[in-house]
Design a protein around this motif. Structure first.
Motif, PDB file in Angstrom:
ATOM      1  N   ALA A  22       0.828  -1.209   0.000  1.00 30.40           N
ATOM      2  CA  ALA A  22       0.000   0.000   0.000  1.00 30.40           C
ATOM      3  C   ALA A  22       0.861   1.258   0.000  1.00 30.40           C
ATOM      4  CB  ALA A  22      -0.935   0.000   1.213  1.00 30.40           C
ATOM      5  N   ILE A  23       1.913   1.252   0.780  1.00 30.72           N
ATOM      6  CA  ILE A  23       2.785   2.427   0.844  1.00 30.72           C
ATOM      7  C   ILE A  23       3.555   2.591  -0.463  1.00 30.72           C
ATOM      8  CG2 ILE A  23       4.823   3.375   2.011  1.00 30.72           C
ATOM      9  CD1 ILE A  23       3.522   2.236   4.631  1.00 30.72           C
ATOM     10  N   ALA A  24       3.959   1.483  -1.071  1.00 30.10           N
ATOM     11  CA  ALA A  24       4.634   1.573  -2.374  1.00 30.10           C
ATOM     12  C   ALA A  24       3.696   2.193  -3.412  1.00 30.10           C
ATOM     13  CB  ALA A  24       5.096   0.198  -2.820  1.00 30.10           C
ATOM     14  N   ALA A  25       2.414   1.864  -3.338  1.00 33.94           N
ATOM     15  CA  ALA A  25       1.450   2.360  -4.328  1.00 33.94           C
ATOM     16  C   ALA A  25       0.915   3.748  -3.993  1.00 33.94           C
ATOM     17  CB  ALA A  25       0.281   1.379  -4.444  1.00 33.94           C
ATOM     18  N   GLU A  26       0.657   4.006  -2.704  1.00 38.89           N
ATOM     19  CA  GLU A  26      -0.046   5.227  -2.306  1.00 38.89           C
ATOM     20  C   GLU A  26       0.811   6.217  -1.540  1.00 38.89           C
ATOM     21  OE1 GLU A  26      -3.651   4.100  -0.226  1.00 38.89           O
ATOM     22  OE2 GLU A  26      -3.639   2.212  -1.347  1.00 38.89           O
ATOM     23  N   GLY A  27       1.960   5.790  -1.072  1.00 36.43           N
ATOM     24  CA  GLY A  27       2.817   6.673  -0.299  1.00 36.43           C
ATOM     25  C   GLY A  27       2.558   6.579   1.191  1.00 36.43           C
ATOM     26  N   ALA A  28       3.197   7.482   1.914  1.00 42.57           N
ATOM     27  CA  ALA A  28       3.185   7.456   3.378  1.00 42.57           C
ATOM     28  C   ALA A  28       1.805   7.701   3.979  1.00 42.57           C
ATOM     29  CB  ALA A  28       4.179   8.480   3.920  1.00 42.57           C
ATOM     30  N   ASP A  29       0.885   8.221   3.201  1.00 39.47           N
ATOM     31  CA  ASP A  29      -0.452   8.497   3.728  1.00 39.47           C
ATOM     32  C   ASP A  29      -1.445   7.366   3.455  1.00 39.47           C
ATOM     33  OD1 ASP A  29       0.213  10.966   4.862  1.00 39.47           O
ATOM     34  OD2 ASP A  29       0.000  11.971   2.939  1.00 39.47           O
ATOM     35  N   ALA A  30      -0.942   6.177   3.112  1.00 42.61           N
ATOM     36  CA  ALA A  30      -1.829   5.034   2.889  1.00 42.61           C
ATOM     37  C   ALA A  30      -2.691   4.814   4.134  1.00 42.61           C
ATOM     38  CB  ALA A  30      -1.008   3.777   2.585  1.00 42.61           C
ATOM     39  N   SER A  31      -3.934   4.458   3.924  1.00 39.09           N
ATOM     40  CA  SER A  31      -4.900   4.312   5.010  1.00 39.09           C
ATOM     41  C   SER A  31      -4.641   3.040   5.813  1.00 39.09           C
ATOM     42  CB  SER A  31      -6.310   4.260   4.424  1.00 39.09           C
ATOM     43  OG  SER A  31      -7.227   3.777   5.381  1.00 39.09           O
ATOM     44  N   LEU A  32      -4.438   3.214   7.121  1.00 40.97           N
ATOM     45  CA  LEU A  32      -4.267   2.062   8.001  1.00 40.97           C
ATOM     46  C   LEU A  32      -5.530   1.211   8.039  1.00 40.97           C
ATOM     47  CD1 LEU A  32      -2.376   0.545   9.873  1.00 40.97           C
ATOM     48  CD2 LEU A  32      -3.093   2.056  11.726  1.00 40.97           C
ATOM     49  N   GLU A  33      -6.687   1.859   7.969  1.00 40.20           N
ATOM     50  CA  GLU A  33      -7.941   1.116   7.967  1.00 40.20           C
ATOM     51  C   GLU A  33      -8.068   0.252   6.705  1.00 40.20           C
ATOM     52  OE1 GLU A  33      -7.666   4.367   8.879  1.00 40.20           O
ATOM     53  OE2 GLU A  33      -7.931   3.917  11.001  1.00 40.20           O
ATOM     54  N   GLN A  34      -7.671   0.810   5.553  1.00 38.67           N
ATOM     55  CA  GLN A  34      -7.721   0.039   4.305  1.00 38.67           C
ATOM     56  C   GLN A  34      -6.706  -1.101   4.347  1.00 38.67           C
ATOM     57  OE1 GLN A  34      -9.970   0.140   1.786  1.00 38.67           O
ATOM     58  NE2 GLN A  34      -8.931  -1.725   1.176  1.00 38.67           N
ATOM     59  N   ILE A  35      -5.558  -0.839   4.915  1.00 34.80           N
ATOM     60  CA  ILE A  35      -4.543  -1.897   5.057  1.00 34.80           C
ATOM     61  C   ILE A  35      -5.122  -3.027   5.899  1.00 34.80           C
ATOM     62  CG2 ILE A  35      -2.312  -2.428   6.141  1.00 34.80           C
ATOM     63  CD1 ILE A  35      -1.436   0.452   5.200  1.00 34.80           C
ATOM     64  N   ALA A  36      -5.787  -2.693   6.992  1.00 35.67           N
ATOM     65  CA  ALA A  36      -6.393  -3.717   7.853  1.00 35.67           C
ATOM     66  C   ALA A  36      -7.441  -4.514   7.083  1.00 35.67           C
ATOM     67  CB  ALA A  36      -7.012  -3.070   9.091  1.00 35.67           C
ATOM     68  N   ARG A  37      -8.313  -3.811   6.342  1.00 30.24           N
ATOM     69  CA  ARG A  37      -9.348  -4.513   5.560  1.00 30.24           C
ATOM     70  C   ARG A  37      -8.714  -5.458   4.542  1.00 30.24           C
ATOM     71  NH1 ARG A  37     -12.085   0.383   6.103  1.00 30.24           N
ATOM     72  NH2 ARG A  37     -11.252   1.236   4.163  1.00 30.24           N
ATOM     73  N   THR A  38      -7.717  -4.976   3.823  1.00 33.99           N
ATOM     74  CA  THR A  38      -7.060  -5.803   2.809  1.00 33.99           C
ATOM     75  C   THR A  38      -6.391  -7.019   3.453  1.00 33.99           C
ATOM     76  OG1 THR A  38      -6.686  -3.853   1.434  1.00 33.99           O
ATOM     77  CG2 THR A  38      -5.337  -5.790   0.948  1.00 33.99           C
ATOM     78  N   ALA A  39      -5.851  -6.832   4.645  1.00 31.13           N
ATOM     79  CA  ALA A  39      -5.213  -7.946   5.357  1.00 31.13           C
ATOM     80  C   ALA A  39      -6.232  -8.894   5.983  1.00 31.13           C
ATOM     81  CB  ALA A  39      -4.287  -7.403   6.437  1.00 31.13           C
ATOM     82  N   GLY A  40      -7.497  -8.458   6.022  1.00 37.51           N
ATOM     83  CA  GLY A  40      -8.540  -9.313   6.583  1.00 37.51           C
ATOM     84  C   GLY A  40      -8.565  -9.307   8.097  1.00 37.51           C
ATOM     85  N   VAL A  41      -8.100  -8.201   8.700  1.00 41.46           N
ATOM     86  CA  VAL A  41      -8.152  -8.075  10.156  1.00 41.46           C
ATOM     87  C   VAL A  41      -8.890  -6.789  10.505  1.00 41.46           C
ATOM     88  CG1 VAL A  41      -5.973  -9.338  10.448  1.00 41.46           C
ATOM     89  CG2 VAL A  41      -5.940  -6.843  10.373  1.00 41.46           C
ATOM     90  N   GLY A  42      -9.302  -6.682  11.736  1.00 41.39           N
ATOM     91  CA  GLY A  42     -10.000  -5.484  12.179  1.00 41.39           C
ATOM     92  C   GLY A  42      -9.037  -4.320  12.390  1.00 41.39           C
TER      93      GLY A  42
END
Length: 186
Positions: A22-42
Motif C-alpha cells: 500500500a505504501i509503495a502504491a499510495e505513499g506514506a499516507d496510505a490508510s491504516l484502515e484500508q490496510i487492515a481490511r485488505t489484510a482481513g483483520v480489524g
C-alpha cells in the motif's frame, strides 16, 4: 514479536506485507484502515500492532534502513573515503526515490519539533550511520558540509523524482550534478 501468540505474529506479518504494498502504491499516507481490511483483520488489530502512522512507516522501512546502515559500516573501511560516501548516498537516494513515501517520512522526521512524539526514526538512524562516512570524507567536502546537509539534499532529490517514470535514474543524475558543488573532484 517475541512472546506473541502465533496468530498475532501472523497478523503482524500479514499487515506488514499489505502495508509495504500500500505504501509503495499510495505513499506514506496510505490508510491504516484500508490496510487492515485488505489484510482481513480489524482496525483494532492493526492499531495494536501499529498504534500510529509513524509506527507503521518505521516497521515498513526498518529492513531497508538496516541494510543501508550495514552498508555504511562496510563502506567505512573502504580506502577511498569520498567514493565510499558517494556510493552510500547513492544507495540512500535510490531507496528514497523508488520507495514511495520514504522521502516524505524522512522529511517529517527532520522537521519534527524538539520533543515531538513520533516513532519513526529513519532520519536519525541514517544520520548515525552516515556520520563516520562524512567524517572520513571531510577533506574532500566543501567546508562545513554535514551528514544532515547531505541527507537533506538526498531527501530533496528523492522528493523531486519520486513520481518520475524512471525515478532512480533521474535521482542519480541529479545527485551527480549536485555533487560537483558539494565535493568537486580533486
Amino acid at each position: 514479536m517475541t512472546g506473541q501468540r502465533a496468530d498475532a505474529r501472523r497478523n503482524y506479518a500479514l499487515l506488514l506485507a499489505v502495508a509495504e504494498e500500500a505504501i509503495a502504491a499510495e505513499g506514506a499516507d496510505a490508510s491504516l484502515e484500508q490496510i487492515a481490511r485488505t489484510a482481513g483483520v480489524g482496525s483494532g488489530t492493526a492499531r495494536r500492532h501499529f498504534p500510529t502512522r509513524h509506527a507503521l512507516l518505521e516497521a515498513v522501512f526498518r529492513r531497508q534502513i538496516d541494510t543501508l546502515a550495514g552498508r555504511a559500516r562496510e563502506l567505512a573501511a573502504e580506502p577511498d573515503a569520498r567514493a565510499a560516501l558517494l556510493e552510500w548516498l547513492g544507495a540512500v537516494l535510490r531507496f528514497g526515490a523508488t520507495t514511495r513515501g520514504l522521502a516524505e517520512a524522512l522529511n517529517r522526521d527532520r522537521t519534527a519539533a524538539p520533543g515531538e512524539v513520533h516513532e519513526h526514526c529513519a532520519a536519525a538512524r541514517l544520520t548515525e550511520a552516515g556520520t563516520p562516512l562524512v567524517s572520513r570524507a571531510a577533506p574532500y567536502l566543501a567546508a562545513g558540509v554535514t551528514i544532515t546537509d547531505l541527507l537533506n539534499l538526498v531527501t530533496g532529490i528523492a522528493l523531486a523524482t519520486e513520481n518520475h517514470p524512471d525515478a532512480a535514474t533521474e535521482a542519480d543524475r541529479l545527485l551527480r550534478l549536485t555533487i560537483e558543488g558539494v565535493s568537486p573532484p580533486a
